[in-house]
Design a protein around this motif. Structure first.
Motif: not given
Length: 390
Positions: A196-200
């Motif tokens: 979720l945090a790394g979703l670009r």
């Protein structure tokens, strides 16, 4: 150092020398006789009373420094293992020679760990020690792994899961509207926090309604205070496409329109999500929801439990297992995993069921609240572009 192997109808005892060469010590008609001789050799080598050269004594601390670097593990796992070594293993056993660390010493050490740690954490720490001891066995430095077949099994309590209405209650108390959208996204996609945090933003297509988890940079992990983009936790989770229901496409479109940062979910000051900062807001929201009547079963709800929640919803909606596993980034074993495939019809079944669940649980009211918050943000330009903070 010594082991037994079949040799025709006989059993011979083989000894690995310090230079890695093998010699035959003796041959016996019965396996038990050969095993007894191998045990005698190992004991004699450790005592220095055999005719075979022994490895020079090495402490567990020195051995960890020699072999831990060769472990083929992810950076996040390495940081976890290093933490177990630094905090729990080396302070207690690090100065002891490998051959002195026997089963009794390990069991005594485990007893002390159980006084200060949860059973699952004890298991994780002992696993690291066992890896070191297995490497020592392979190198012929010790005869047996003292951690072998230790009974560390525990009955894990069932993790809580939330209903769609309870997810909305938690999201409503997250404060910042992008945090609210992040909670809803996690519950309706099953994404891990790192994913979720790394979703670009270039991995989201709101027009077609899907999210792509990049194979090489699909997860954001924090190591030593530094954020690094890397592959997802499991190989099956890399490169997967997750379809999203129409309402979630709308929420993601609002988030993307609110800023121009590369990552979709950011804090109020445009910083990427960090587990500690986001976790504080999450725990506060959960405590407030647990205090409401009928929500006591949510006590101790972790953000990762949104994956279990999503899995439970798919079970309730009779989604085929192959589609469930693919969506969560796991490999389905057996013949169903080999020959079964996640089809567009299955994906449509998932998104239709999720949309119905959202509508029936009061989700549109939260969506309206999030939309109003995003519009106020655009009018006030509340997201300054800085690179620090949450």
């Amino acid at each position: 150092m010594a082991y037994v192997e079949a040799h025709g109808r006989m059993f011979r005892v083989r000894v690995r020398m310090a230079d890695r060469s093998l010699v035959t010590d003796s041959v016996f008609p019965l396996r038990r006789q050969a095993q007894d001789r191998a045990a005698e050799i190992d004991i004699a080598v450790r005592r220095g009373s055999s005719g075979y050269p022994r490895h020079p004594p090495v402490s567990l601390s020195a051995w960890a420094g020699m072999c831990a670097k060769s472990w083929l593990i992810t950076p996040a796992t390495r940081e976890s293992y290093d933490g177990h070594l630094r905090r729990h293993i080396l302070p207690a056993l690090g100065e002891l020679p490998l051959e002195v660390i026997d089963r009794a010493a390990v069991q005594e050490w485990i007893g002390r760990l159980r006084e200060i740690m949860a059973p699952g954490s004890v298991h994780d720490v002992v696993k690291v020690l066992s890896l070191l001891m297995n490497a020592a066995v392979r190198e012929g430095r010790i005869a047996r792994n003292p951690c072998w077949q230790l009974n560390l099994r525990t009955i894990s309590p069932e993790r809580p899961h939330a209903t769609a209405a309870q997810v909305i209650q938690v999201a409503d108390r997250m404060g910042f509207w992008i945090y609210q959208a992040a909670v809803v996204t996690a519950a309706y996609t099953g994404l891990r926090f790192g994913e979720l945090a790394g979703l670009r933003r270039d991995c989201v297509d709101v027009e077609r309604g899907w999210i792509y988890i990049d194979r090489q940079h699909g997860s954001l992990i924090e190591i030593g205070g530094r954020l690094l983009a890397g592959p997802p936790k499991t190989p099956a989770g890399a490169g997967r496409i997750i379809t999203v229901p129409p309402f979630l496409s709308g929420l993601l479109a609002l988030v993307l329109a609110a800023h121009d940062e590369p990552y979709v979910f950011v804090g109020s000051r445009r910083a990427v999500l960090r587990r500690n900062g986001f976790g504080r807001v999450w725990r506060k929201a959960v405590r407030e929801v647990v205090a409401l009547p009928g929500n006591q079963m949510l006590r101790g709800l972790h953000f990762h439990d949104m994956r279990g929640t999503h899995k439970t919803w798919m079970l309730e909606d009779n989604i085929p297992l192959v589609a469930q596993y693919q969506r969560l980034g796991h490999k389905l074993k057996g013949i169903e995993g080999v020959y079964g495939h996640n089809t567009p019809r299955m994906q449509q079944q998932i998104t239709t069921s999720l949309q119905k669940r959202w509508n029936a649980s009061g989700g549109p009211a939260l969506a309206t609240e999030i939309e109003n918050s995003s519009q106020r943000l655009q009018r006030t330009r509340h997201l300054p572009s800085i690179s620090a903070g949450v």
